[in-house]
Design a protein around this motif. Structure first.
Motif, PDB file in Angstrom:
ATOM      1  N   ALA A 144       8.250 -67.647 -64.388  1.00 26.31           N
ATOM      2  CA  ALA A 144       7.516 -68.059 -63.188  1.00 26.31           C
ATOM      3  C   ALA A 144       8.206 -69.190 -62.425  1.00 26.31           C
ATOM      4  O   ALA A 144       8.322 -69.120 -61.198  1.00 26.31           O
ATOM      5  N   ALA A 145       8.662 -70.220 -63.092  1.00 27.08           N
ATOM      6  CA  ALA A 145       9.265 -71.361 -62.390  1.00 27.08           C
ATOM      7  C   ALA A 145      10.548 -70.954 -61.668  1.00 27.08           C
ATOM      8  O   ALA A 145      10.757 -71.319 -60.505  1.00 27.08           O
ATOM      9  N   THR A 146      11.388 -70.189 -62.335  1.00 24.85           N
ATOM     10  CA  THR A 146      12.640 -69.741 -61.714  1.00 24.85           C
ATOM     11  C   THR A 146      12.361 -68.824 -60.536  1.00 24.85           C
ATOM     12  O   THR A 146      12.972 -68.960 -59.463  1.00 24.85           O
ATOM     13  N   ILE A 170      11.809 -67.250 -54.681  1.00 28.36           N
ATOM     14  CA  ILE A 170      10.926 -66.740 -53.624  1.00 28.36           C
ATOM     15  C   ILE A 170      10.818 -67.760 -52.498  1.00 28.36           C
ATOM     16  O   ILE A 170      10.850 -67.398 -51.316  1.00 28.36           O
ATOM     17  N   ALA A 171      10.702 -69.037 -52.840  1.00 29.08           N
ATOM     18  CA  ALA A 171      10.606 -70.072 -51.809  1.00 29.08           C
ATOM     19  C   ALA A 171      11.847 -70.061 -50.923  1.00 29.08           C
ATOM     20  O   ALA A 171      11.750 -70.128 -49.694  1.00 29.08           O
ATOM     21  N   SER A 172      13.016 -69.951 -51.529  1.00 26.51           N
ATOM     22  CA  SER A 172      14.261 -69.900 -50.761  1.00 26.51           C
ATOM     23  C   SER A 172      14.320 -68.643 -49.893  1.00 26.51           C
ATOM     24  O   SER A 172      14.659 -68.703 -48.709  1.00 26.51           O
ATOM     25  N   LEU A 173      13.977 -67.515 -50.477  1.00 27.82           N
ATOM     26  CA  LEU A 173      13.971 -66.243 -49.748  1.00 27.82           C
ATOM     27  C   LEU A 173      13.019 -66.315 -48.557  1.00 27.82           C
ATOM     28  O   LEU A 173      13.372 -65.913 -47.448  1.00 27.82           O
ATOM     29  N   GLN A 174      11.831 -66.857 -48.765  1.00 29.87           N
ATOM     30  CA  GLN A 174      10.853 -66.918 -47.684  1.00 29.87           C
ATOM     31  C   GLN A 174      11.279 -67.887 -46.582  1.00 29.87           C
ATOM     32  O   GLN A 174      11.025 -67.631 -45.412  1.00 29.87           O
ATOM     33  N   ARG A 175      11.944 -68.982 -46.941  1.00 28.17           N
ATOM     34  CA  ARG A 175      12.474 -69.890 -45.901  1.00 28.17           C
ATOM     35  C   ARG A 175      13.513 -69.166 -45.053  1.00 28.17           C
ATOM     36  O   ARG A 175      13.523 -69.273 -43.828  1.00 28.17           O
ATOM     37  N   GLN A 176      14.399 -68.412 -45.702  1.00 27.56           N
ATOM     38  CA  GLN A 176      15.428 -67.668 -44.971  1.00 27.56           C
ATOM     39  C   GLN A 176      14.803 -66.621 -44.056  1.00 27.56           C
ATOM     40  O   GLN A 176      15.221 -66.466 -42.905  1.00 27.56           O
ATOM     41  N   PRO A 178       5.561 -66.603 -43.962  1.00 26.40           N
ATOM     42  CA  PRO A 178       5.240 -66.013 -45.254  1.00 26.40           C
ATOM     43  C   PRO A 178       4.321 -66.902 -46.093  1.00 26.40           C
ATOM     44  O   PRO A 178       4.277 -68.117 -45.924  1.00 26.40           O
ATOM     45  N   GLN A 179       3.624 -66.251 -47.010  1.00 27.18           N
ATOM     46  CA  GLN A 179       2.761 -66.930 -47.971  1.00 27.18           C
ATOM     47  C   GLN A 179       3.080 -66.390 -49.361  1.00 27.18           C
ATOM     48  O   GLN A 179       3.495 -65.242 -49.506  1.00 27.18           O
ATOM     49  N   LEU A 180       2.867 -67.227 -50.367  1.00 25.41           N
ATOM     50  CA  LEU A 180       3.014 -66.798 -51.756  1.00 25.41           C
ATOM     51  C   LEU A 180       1.725 -67.147 -52.479  1.00 25.41           C
ATOM     52  O   LEU A 180       1.262 -68.282 -52.422  1.00 25.41           O
ATOM     53  N   LYS A 181       1.150 -66.158 -53.145  1.00 29.70           N
ATOM     54  CA  LYS A 181      -0.129 -66.340 -53.834  1.00 29.70           C
ATOM     55  C   LYS A 181      -0.028 -65.750 -55.240  1.00 29.70           C
ATOM     56  O   LYS A 181       0.881 -64.978 -55.528  1.00 29.70           O
ATOM     57  N   ARG A 182      -0.988 -66.138 -56.087  1.00 31.93           N
ATOM     58  CA  ARG A 182      -1.071 -65.534 -57.417  1.00 31.93           C
ATOM     59  C   ARG A 182      -2.517 -65.483 -57.850  1.00 31.93           C
ATOM     60  O   ARG A 182      -3.347 -66.265 -57.378  1.00 31.93           O
ATOM     61  N   ARG A 183      -2.798 -64.549 -58.721  1.00 29.75           N
ATOM     62  CA  ARG A 183      -4.128 -64.494 -59.321  1.00 29.75           C
ATOM     63  C   ARG A 183      -4.246 -65.669 -60.287  1.00 29.75           C
ATOM     64  O   ARG A 183      -3.274 -66.031 -60.958  1.00 29.75           O
TER      65      ARG A 183
END
Length: 91
Positions: A14-16, A21-27, A36-41
């Protein structure tokens, strides 16, 4: 149209994956003007978390750009199969 992408992530990855994902979404935000948004259950089941990426109001070519960015970022090694759903606004 809005894209919703969900998949399973092992607790230990999860941490990696979050960093990637954060880098990908910034790009993608910079290149395509998306928000973009990132969510989890909440919680995990059997050591797996369910995550969802949300890409609201994207253009027709965005899905291909997202697939290419994911391949370049090596996400497949850290997450289960990605399932993409497309939704559109009701007029």
């Amino acid at each position: 149209m809005d894209l919703y992408v969900y998949y399973k992530v092992r607790d230990e990855d999860a941490a990696t994956l979050r960093e990637r994902i954060a880098s990908l979404q910034r790009q993608l935000a910079d290149a395509h003007g998306v928000a973009p948004q990132l969510k989890r259950r909440p919680g995990a089941q059997d050591g797996l978390q369910t995550w969802m990426e949300v890409y609201p109001d994207v253009g027709a070519g965005f899905a291909a750009a997202l697939d290419e960015a994911c391949a370049t970022a090596g996400l497949a090694a850290l997450a289960g199969p990605r399932h993409t759903e497309v939704f559109t606004d009701l007029s």
